[in-house]
Design a protein around this motif. Structure first.
Motif, PDB file in Angstrom:
ATOM      1  N   ILE A 404       1.020  -1.049  -0.168  1.00 32.66           N
ATOM      2  CA  ILE A 404       0.261   0.006  -0.130  1.00 32.66           C
ATOM      3  C   ILE A 404       0.976   0.961   0.177  1.00 32.66           C
ATOM      4  CG2 ILE A 404      -2.390   1.885   0.803  1.00 32.66           C
ATOM      5  CD1 ILE A 404      -2.576  -1.417   2.398  1.00 32.66           C
ATOM      6  N   GLY A 405       0.911   2.133  -0.886  1.00 31.59           N
ATOM      7  CA  GLY A 405       1.208   3.849  -0.544  1.00 31.59           C
ATOM      8  C   GLY A 405       0.422   5.201  -1.763  1.00 31.59           C
ATOM      9  N   GLY A 406       1.145   5.924  -0.946  1.00 26.99           N
ATOM     10  CA  GLY A 406       0.202   6.794  -1.807  1.00 26.99           C
ATOM     11  C   GLY A 406       1.243   7.763  -2.585  1.00 26.99           C
ATOM     12  N   GLY A 407       0.845   9.132  -2.949  1.00 25.48           N
ATOM     13  CA  GLY A 407       1.167   9.648  -3.697  1.00 25.48           C
ATOM     14  C   GLY A 407       0.348  10.888  -4.101  1.00 25.48           C
ATOM     15  N   GLU A 408       1.121  11.792  -4.989  1.00 23.04           N
ATOM     16  CA  GLU A 408       0.770  12.753  -5.903  1.00 23.04           C
ATOM     17  C   GLU A 408       0.618  13.128  -7.158  1.00 23.04           C
ATOM     18  OE1 GLU A 408      -2.195  16.460  -5.787  1.00 23.04           O
ATOM     19  OE2 GLU A 408      -1.106  14.795  -3.962  1.00 23.04           O
ATOM     20  N   VAL A 409       0.073  12.371  -7.980  1.00 27.67           N
ATOM     21  CA  VAL A 409       0.320  12.932  -9.420  1.00 27.67           C
ATOM     22  C   VAL A 409       0.716  14.821 -10.024  1.00 27.67           C
ATOM     23  CG1 VAL A 409      -0.124  12.209 -12.216  1.00 27.67           C
ATOM     24  CG2 VAL A 409      -0.264  11.064 -10.721  1.00 27.67           C
ATOM     25  N   LEU A 410       1.467  14.726 -10.490  1.00 32.01           N
ATOM     26  CA  LEU A 410       2.275  16.516 -10.636  1.00 32.01           C
ATOM     27  C   LEU A 410       1.694  17.014 -12.060  1.00 32.01           C
ATOM     28  CD1 LEU A 410       5.312  16.253  -8.990  1.00 32.01           C
ATOM     29  CD2 LEU A 410       3.426  16.732  -7.554  1.00 32.01           C
ATOM     30  N   LYS A 411       1.670  18.404 -11.892  1.00 29.09           N
ATOM     31  CA  LYS A 411       0.999  18.704 -13.307  1.00 29.09           C
ATOM     32  C   LYS A 411       2.613  18.589 -14.364  1.00 29.09           C
ATOM     33  CE  LYS A 411      -1.972  21.309 -16.006  1.00 29.09           C
ATOM     34  NZ  LYS A 411      -3.429  20.327 -16.686  1.00 29.09           N
ATOM     35  N   ARG A 412       2.733  18.546 -14.961  1.00 27.06           N
ATOM     36  CA  ARG A 412       4.070  17.584 -16.206  1.00 27.06           C
ATOM     37  C   ARG A 412       3.652  18.120 -17.211  1.00 27.06           C
ATOM     38  NH1 ARG A 412       8.617  17.048 -12.327  1.00 27.06           N
ATOM     39  NH2 ARG A 412       8.681  18.002 -10.843  1.00 27.06           N
ATOM     40  N   PRO A 413       4.340  18.192 -17.850  1.00 23.33           N
ATOM     41  CA  PRO A 413       4.258  17.241 -19.348  1.00 23.33           C
ATOM     42  C   PRO A 413       4.303  15.945 -19.351  1.00 23.33           C
ATOM     43  CG  PRO A 413       6.217  19.019 -19.347  1.00 23.33           C
ATOM     44  CD  PRO A 413       5.686  18.882 -17.765  1.00 23.33           C
ATOM     45  N   MET A 414       3.990  15.129 -20.421  1.00 27.41           N
ATOM     46  CA  MET A 414       4.206  14.065 -20.939  1.00 27.41           C
ATOM     47  C   MET A 414       5.319  13.455 -20.400  1.00 27.41           C
ATOM     48  SD  MET A 414       1.734  11.768 -23.428  1.00 27.41           S
ATOM     49  CE  MET A 414       2.336  12.419 -24.541  1.00 27.41           C
ATOM     50  N   ALA A 415       5.595  12.813 -19.997  1.00 24.70           N
ATOM     51  CA  ALA A 415       7.136  11.717 -19.263  1.00 24.70           C
ATOM     52  C   ALA A 415       7.278  10.908 -21.035  1.00 24.70           C
ATOM     53  CB  ALA A 415       7.306  10.880 -18.562  1.00 24.70           C
ATOM     54  N   PHE A 416       6.427  10.571 -21.149  1.00 26.34           N
ATOM     55  CA  PHE A 416       6.677   9.436 -22.513  1.00 26.34           C
ATOM     56  C   PHE A 416       5.201   9.250 -23.066  1.00 26.34           C
ATOM     57  CE2 PHE A 416       9.629   8.142 -18.614  1.00 26.34           C
ATOM     58  CZ  PHE A 416      10.734   7.778 -19.407  1.00 26.34           C
ATOM     59  N   THR A 417       5.627   8.386 -24.250  1.00 25.63           N
ATOM     60  CA  THR A 417       4.393   8.380 -24.784  1.00 25.63           C
ATOM     61  C   THR A 417       3.514   7.169 -24.431  1.00 25.63           C
ATOM     62  OG1 THR A 417       5.976   7.277 -26.103  1.00 25.63           O
ATOM     63  CG2 THR A 417       5.294   8.957 -26.737  1.00 25.63           C
ATOM     64  N   GLY A 418       2.239   7.029 -25.137  1.00 29.61           N
ATOM     65  CA  GLY A 418       0.974   6.296 -23.425  1.00 29.61           C
ATOM     66  C   GLY A 418       0.744   6.558 -23.035  1.00 29.61           C
ATOM     67  N   THR A 419       0.133   6.447 -21.781  1.00 29.42           N
ATOM     68  CA  THR A 419      -0.285   6.621 -20.715  1.00 29.42           C
ATOM     69  C   THR A 419       0.717   6.611 -19.529  1.00 29.42           C
ATOM     70  OG1 THR A 419      -1.367   4.621 -20.173  1.00 29.42           O
ATOM     71  CG2 THR A 419      -2.743   6.485 -21.585  1.00 29.42           C
ATOM     72  N   SER A 420       1.321   7.927 -18.758  1.00 31.17           N
ATOM     73  CA  SER A 420       1.845   8.409 -18.179  1.00 31.17           C
ATOM     74  C   SER A 420       1.870   9.460 -16.907  1.00 31.17           C
ATOM     75  CB  SER A 420       3.394   8.639 -18.676  1.00 31.17           C
ATOM     76  OG  SER A 420       3.200   9.278 -19.448  1.00 31.17           O
ATOM     77  N   GLY A 421       2.487   9.273 -16.144  1.00 30.90           N
ATOM     78  CA  GLY A 421       2.090  10.400 -15.191  1.00 30.90           C
ATOM     79  C   GLY A 421       3.760  10.472 -14.362  1.00 30.90           C
ATOM     80  N   VAL A 422       4.061  12.036 -13.746  1.00 32.91           N
ATOM     81  CA  VAL A 422       5.067  11.761 -12.233  1.00 32.91           C
ATOM     82  C   VAL A 422       4.681  11.885 -11.557  1.00 32.91           C
ATOM     83  CG1 VAL A 422       6.822  13.797 -12.274  1.00 32.91           C
ATOM     84  CG2 VAL A 422       6.181  13.382 -14.684  1.00 32.91           C
ATOM     85  N   VAL A 423       5.167  11.209 -10.394  1.00 29.19           N
ATOM     86  CA  VAL A 423       3.897  11.156  -9.577  1.00 29.19           C
ATOM     87  C   VAL A 423       5.205  11.576  -8.067  1.00 29.19           C
ATOM     88  CG1 VAL A 423       3.539   9.268  -7.769  1.00 29.19           C
ATOM     89  CG2 VAL A 423       3.340   9.328  -9.946  1.00 29.19           C
ATOM     90  N   ARG A 424       4.576  11.973  -6.783  1.00 23.97           N
ATOM     91  CA  ARG A 424       5.383  12.178  -5.900  1.00 23.97           C
ATOM     92  C   ARG A 424       5.443  11.332  -4.784  1.00 23.97           C
ATOM     93  NH1 ARG A 424       7.074  18.336  -5.882  1.00 23.97           N
ATOM     94  NH2 ARG A 424       9.112  17.486  -6.863  1.00 23.97           N
ATOM     95  N   PHE A 425       5.731  10.286  -4.974  1.00 25.97           N
ATOM     96  CA  PHE A 425       5.336   9.921  -3.607  1.00 25.97           C
ATOM     97  C   PHE A 425       5.598  10.433  -2.001  1.00 25.97           C
ATOM     98  CE2 PHE A 425       6.692   7.695  -7.573  1.00 25.97           C
ATOM     99  CZ  PHE A 425       5.474   6.349  -7.505  1.00 25.97           C
ATOM    100  N   ASP A 426       4.356   9.544  -1.462  1.00 22.41           N
ATOM    101  CA  ASP A 426       5.154  10.161   0.108  1.00 22.41           C
ATOM    102  C   ASP A 426       6.041   9.628   1.047  1.00 22.41           C
ATOM    103  OD1 ASP A 426       2.230  10.925  -0.114  1.00 22.41           O
ATOM    104  OD2 ASP A 426       1.633   9.000   0.807  1.00 22.41           O
ATOM    105  N   THR A 427       6.875   8.732   0.252  1.00 22.18           N
ATOM    106  CA  THR A 427       8.137   7.640   0.744  1.00 22.18           C
ATOM    107  C   THR A 427       9.272   8.437   0.024  1.00 22.18           C
ATOM    108  OG1 THR A 427       6.987   6.226   1.607  1.00 22.18           O
ATOM    109  CG2 THR A 427       9.607   6.131   1.009  1.00 22.18           C
ATOM    110  N   PRO A 428      10.122   9.646   0.411  1.00 21.18           N
ATOM    111  CA  PRO A 428      11.116  10.111  -0.877  1.00 21.18           C
ATOM    112  C   PRO A 428      11.541   8.935  -1.471  1.00 21.18           C
ATOM    113  CG  PRO A 428      11.453  11.100   1.702  1.00 21.18           C
ATOM    114  CD  PRO A 428      10.684   9.966   1.771  1.00 21.18           C
ATOM    115  N   ALA A 429      11.833   9.494  -3.556  1.00 17.45           N
ATOM    116  CA  ALA A 429      11.911   8.785  -4.071  1.00 17.45           C
ATOM    117  C   ALA A 429      13.263   7.675  -3.968  1.00 17.45           C
ATOM    118  CB  ALA A 429      12.397   9.686  -5.549  1.00 17.45           C
TER     119      ALA A 429
END
Length: 470
Positions: A404-429
């Protein structure tokens, strides 16, 4: 002259792994940079200086290294590969083993290497075998890379197993969801790819856990059903896709038709078998034998709240089913393809199969082709910003556990083609990397919007699962 640290490392046997479906010239450039970084660090190496693309080449390299005097092994995870060859390396040598993967630019284009995901698969396989290993995810030109490589090869960057805790939640929604999935019916269509122990399952274990029934079907049956879909059903499916996407007319139309036919074919199987979720072997046969991607239909099924896990990942299907039940919203089975300690973010991605309701409303969802196999239909968009929860019923290190984990998808440009999202996880990367490697987790995680951790904790308690917090 080697420094004091490199003197303790000894002679390192190299195995540079790659897969030709990725960007081979770019992979070659990165391999050259990795070799140069090892040389600059004063680390003595022996082994191939070119990418090993298949099992025969890798086995020949293993045999050659057995004729050398080496003190440890270093697998250069240059692109994504399955875990089969890493498992053979671990069995062939009793020497200390380390893995090095590399990031790639989040430039909005093709995922050209997918190196981190290969590291993830390898770590899971080694965890199942109870094989110690070290790991590094860093660019060959990163600041301090020489010291990091010295640490890696002297045993200072070992994967440390991660402890679990007892589930204590009592959220009624989680308890109800755990009850709701008892007796779930899952259709596994085709078996998981070789070298993907992350997607393996045991019918008896999953039945004991959640009362789930798994029917094992053939891909050929799905393909035959798709071929027999009526022109009316095909037109209806295309019309539905055209509501979601722009650019349907820009892709190969024959391949698009074959892809779209898979959606009503899966619907028909669902109705006949009363299935709650699917686990589908999505490659290579959908491309090489059938001639169209299943990714777009998977996106459509996910939006309709019928999880379809790729790579025949049965536990992934069950995890997604439980998460969407708790969230009361579509869920997405995704890969984690990058972690950046400096930016403190990761990238979640999967080909082009996220439910379209997860699209950033400021972006235009587009029809596209598979980045490696070059066939439609895939959905392409960045994930919308917002709070997300991650979940998996894991079999890592041979024990069932709720991740179980959590995070926040950030408002960022698309990182890679397809479906992708940049996430700041609750735990430091940087710590999240240590937890994933130490736990030797599978490479698929279910994602849903909202914070559902308490409910998932209660569901885990109802299912008798300990919890591993990401």
């Amino acid at each position: 002259m080697p420094g004091e640290g490199t003197a303790t490392i000894g002679r390192v046997g190299l195995l540079p792994l790659g897969r030709p479906t990725f960007d081979v010239p770019f992979a070659g450039e990165n391999l050259a940079a990795m070799l140069a970084a090892l040389d600059r660090a004063g680390i003595e190496t022996v082994g191939p200086r070119s990418l090993l693309f298949d099992a025969d080449a890798t086995r020949a390299a293993i045999a050659a290294l057995k004729g050398e005097t080496i003190d440890r092994l270093l697998v250069l995870q240059v692109t994504f590969t399955d875990a089969g060859m890493v498992a053979e390396v671990a069995n062939a040598f009793a020497k200390p083993l380390a893995l090095w993967s590399i990031p790639e630019p989040r430039a909005g284009g093709r995922l050209r290497l997918n190196s981190f995901c290969g590291l993830n698969l390898a770590a899971h396989a080694l965890g199942l075998a109870d094989r110690a290993f070290g790991y590094l995810h860093a660019a060959p030109d990163a600041s301090g890379i020489g010291a990091a490589l010295t640490d890696l090869l002297s045993g200072a960057r070992q994967a440390v197993p991660v402890g679990t805790r007892a589930a204590t939640g009592d959220d009624p929604a989680g308890v109800a969801a755990a009850q709701a999935i008892r007796g779930a019916r899952i259709a596994r269509i085709g078996r998981h790819p070789d070298g993907f122990p992350t997607c393996a399952y045991d019918k008896h274990a999953i039945a004991a856990l959640a009362g789930a029934t798994v029917d094992e079907l053939d891909l050929s049956d799905l393909f035959a059903r798709a071929g027999a879909i009526s022109s009316e059903a095909l037109a209806e499916t295309r019309a539905a896709a055209s509501v979601d996407l722009v650019g349907l007319d820009a892709v190969d139309q024959q391949q698009l038709d074959r892809s779209l036919r898979l959606k009503p074919a899966i619907d028909a199987l669902r109705a006949e078998g009363r299935y709650d979720a699917f686990a589908i072997r999505c490659w290579p046969e959908t491309f090489t034998e059938y001639g169209g991607a299943v990714c777009g239909p998977v996106s459509m099924m996910g939006e309709a709240r019928v999880p379809c896990a790729c790579e025949a990942d049965v536990y992934g299907a069950l995890s997604t089913l439980l998460l969407q039940t708790i969230a009361d919203a579509p869920a997405f089975l995704t890969d984690l393809v990058d972690l950046d300690a400096e930016d403190d973010t990761g990238v979640v991605w999967h080909c082009g199969q996220a439910p379209v309701s997860m699209a950033d409303p400021d972006a235009v969802a587009r029809a596209t082709i598979h980045t490696n196999r070059k066939m439609p239909l895939l959905y392409e968009f960045p994930l919308k910003p917002g709070r997300v929860t991650f979940f998996r019923i894991s079999q890592a290190r041979g024990r069932p556990v709720a991740v179980i984990g959590g995070g926040e998808v950030l408002k960022r440009p698309m990182a890679f083609t397809g479906t992708s999202g940049v996430v700041r996880f609750d735990t430091p990367a940087r710590h999240l990397l240590d937890r994933i490697m130490g736990a030797a987790l599978e490479h698929h995680m279910a994602l849903a919007y909202g914070d559902h951790r308490n409910a998932l904790d209660a569901a885990a308690r109802s299912l008798g699962l300990p919890v591993l917090d990401l």
